[in-house]
Write an enzyme that holds these catalytic residues in place. Structure first.
Site, short mmCIF file in Angstrom:
data_model
loop_
_atom_site.label_atom_id
_atom_site.label_comp_id
_atom_site.label_asym_id
_atom_site.label_seq_id
_atom_site.Cartn_x
_atom_site.Cartn_y
_atom_site.Cartn_z
N GLY A 140 0.82 -1.21 0.00
CA GLY A 140 0.00 0.00 0.00
C GLY A 140 0.85 1.26 0.00
CG ASN A 175 -4.48 -3.66 11.26
OD1 ASN A 175 -5.12 -3.98 10.26
ND2 ASN A 175 -3.98 -2.44 11.40
CG HIS A 180 3.27 4.61 17.33
ND1 HIS A 180 3.83 5.84 17.13
CD2 HIS A 180 2.57 4.33 16.20
CE1 HIS A 180 3.48 6.28 15.93
NE2 HIS A 180 2.71 5.39 15.35
N1 NAD Z 1 4.21 2.59 13.13
C1 NAD Z 1 3.95 3.78 12.64
O1 NAD Z 1 4.55 4.76 13.04
C2 NAD Z 1 2.92 3.92 11.55
C3 NAD Z 1 2.81 5.13 10.82
C4 NAD Z 1 1.85 5.21 9.81
C5 NAD Z 1 1.02 4.11 9.54
N2 NAD Z 1 1.14 2.98 10.27
C6 NAD Z 1 0.32 1.79 10.01
O2 NAD Z 1 0.88 1.06 8.93
C7 NAD Z 1 -0.14 0.26 8.31
C8 NAD Z 1 -0.09 0.41 6.79
O3 NAD Z 1 -0.40 1.74 6.41
P1 NAD Z 1 -0.56 2.12 4.86
O4 NAD Z 1 -0.83 3.57 4.83
O5 NAD Z 1 0.55 1.55 4.07
O6 NAD Z 1 -1.93 1.33 4.54
P2 NAD Z 1 -2.44 0.85 3.09
O7 NAD Z 1 -3.89 0.52 3.25
O8 NAD Z 1 -2.07 1.83 2.04
O9 NAD Z 1 -1.60 -0.51 2.83
C9 NAD Z 1 -1.79 -1.65 3.59
C10 NAD Z 1 -1.69 -2.83 2.64
O10 NAD Z 1 -1.70 -4.04 3.42
C11 NAD Z 1 -2.31 -5.00 2.59
N3 NAD Z 1 -2.70 -6.20 3.33
C12 NAD Z 1 -3.84 -6.44 4.02
N4 NAD Z 1 -3.82 -7.70 4.50
C13 NAD Z 1 -2.65 -8.24 4.11
C14 NAD Z 1 -2.05 -9.52 4.30
N5 NAD Z 1 -2.66 -10.47 5.00
N6 NAD Z 1 -0.84 -9.74 3.76
C15 NAD Z 1 -0.22 -8.78 3.04
N7 NAD Z 1 -0.74 -7.55 2.83
C16 NAD Z 1 -1.93 -7.30 3.37
C17 NAD Z 1 -3.49 -4.26 1.97
O11 NAD Z 1 -4.02 -4.96 0.85
C18 NAD Z 1 -2.85 -2.93 1.64
O12 NAD Z 1 -2.35 -2.91 0.31
C19 NAD Z 1 -1.46 0.70 8.96
O13 NAD Z 1 -1.82 -0.23 9.97
C20 NAD Z 1 -1.11 2.05 9.59
O14 NAD Z 1 -1.92 2.36 10.68
C21 NAD Z 1 2.08 2.87 11.26
#
Ligand code: NAD
Length: 312
Positions: A13, A99, A179
């Protein structure tokens, strides 16, 4: 013969795509961009676009989009963004139910296919997701870490720099704890070119900056309807690079605590050293009574979330 390193990105994503771009630009190794079968086209399309990007920019890394775990086999580094991001009005904790299930499945596959990898978890709620990753894979704590502190510290540094009217390059700051809303921007260790920040910015301004840092992710979600991705990807790549190049960087990251800071069986943001062996050390620093109290409250919030996850 030395072989090229392999970096598996689980989730193609917003963050996954940017991770692939940065890993390729840095020539950290060959990249596998993995997503679920429904998103195979997205993963393959991004991979192809990024390989062509390398041809334009003049760097060379193989990038493959896939929905097959076999392509991830033997990865040196796995970075996990699989899951859903926040929408406006949601807290990170609201993502726990959906998640957690995704991370369990991903962790089983990492255990089976990438048994020697250094695993960096990004998916939210971060501390509970990285805890689950360690639990399911059974990997040693040196090889399972969560990314949050580098990002949160970056946000903190930016706001401090803008307030002080100096380059962000000269600001050093640290954010510890979970976080989430209870994260702890550690003012006692913030410096601008070595000068304690309290000498340069008024107390009320510092408080407002600490609050804005805690809400830094939410501010962006409110603006664009989904989570930030450029800075989160850069932060995780910094950690991956520290491992792949044995840089021994001292960074804040969610690490498994086994008595450090007085907490046991908990993942939370603390200063760690990342090098070729992964999380090589957890660094214990002195905190003010105030900061210690905030860290305790943050640890309690993380514990509550992990316990809620155990019931799901
Ligand atoms: N740790 C941090 O500081 C931080 C910062 C920003 C976002 N995040 C988190 O990171 C995550 C991803 O964010 P994003 O903006 O890339 O989201 P996004 O929706 O753009 O991408 C997530 C991807 O994961 C895929 N996915 C779902 N189930 C899956 C599986 N079983 N196997 C493989 N892929 C799978 C989806 O199809 C999607 O393409 C979110 O949970 C978000 O909250 C964390």
């Amino acid at each position: 013969m030395p072989r090229r390193k392999k970096i598996a990105l689980i989730g193609a994503g917003n963050i996954g795509g940017e991770l692939a771009a940065l890993a390729a630009r840095d020539e950290l190794g060959d990249v596998v961009l993995f997503d679920i079968p429904d998103k195979l086209g997205l993963a393959q399309g991004k991979a192809l676009d990024l390989e062509q990007n390398g041809a334009v920019l003049g760097h060379d890394a193989g990038i493959k989009g896939t929905a097959s775990w076999d392509d991830c086999a033997g990865a040196d580094v796995v970075i996990v963004t699989a899951g859903v991001p926040r929408k406006p009005g949601m807290s990170r904790d609201d993502l726990l139910g959906i998640n957690l299930k995704i991370i369990r499945g991903v962790a089983e596959n990492i255990k089976a296919k990438c048994k020697d990898a250094f695993v960096i978890v990004i998916s939210n709620p971060l501390d509970a997701m990285v805890y689950e990753m360690k639990k399911v894979t059974g990997f040693p704590r040196e090889r399972v870490v969560g990314m949050a502190g580098v990002l949160d510290a970056g946000r903190f540094q930016l706001f401090l720099a803008r307030e002080a009217g100096v380059s962000v390059k000269d600001v050093r700051a640290m954010v510890l704890g979970g976080h989430g809303d209870t994260m702890v921007p550690v003012l006692s260790y913030c410096t601008i070119d070595g000068v304690p920040v309290r000498q340069l910015i008024a107390a009320d301004k510092l408080q407002a900056i600490a609050d804005r840092t805690r809400n830094g992710g939410g501010e962006i979600v409110k603006l664009m309807g989904t989570s930030a991705y450029y800075a989160p990807a850069s932060a995780a790549i910094q950690m991956a690079r520290a491992f792949l190049r044995d840089e021994k960087r001292l960074l804040p990251a969610a690490a498994y605590l086994d008595g450090e800071y007085g907490y046991k069986d908990l993942y939370m943001g603390v200063p760690v050293v990342i090098g070729g062996a992964g999380v090589e050390r957890i660094v214990t620093i002195e905190l003010s009574a105030d900061e210690r109290g905030m860290l305790d409250r943050s640890a309690a919030a993380v514990r509550e979330l992990i316990d809620a996850g155990k019931k799901l």
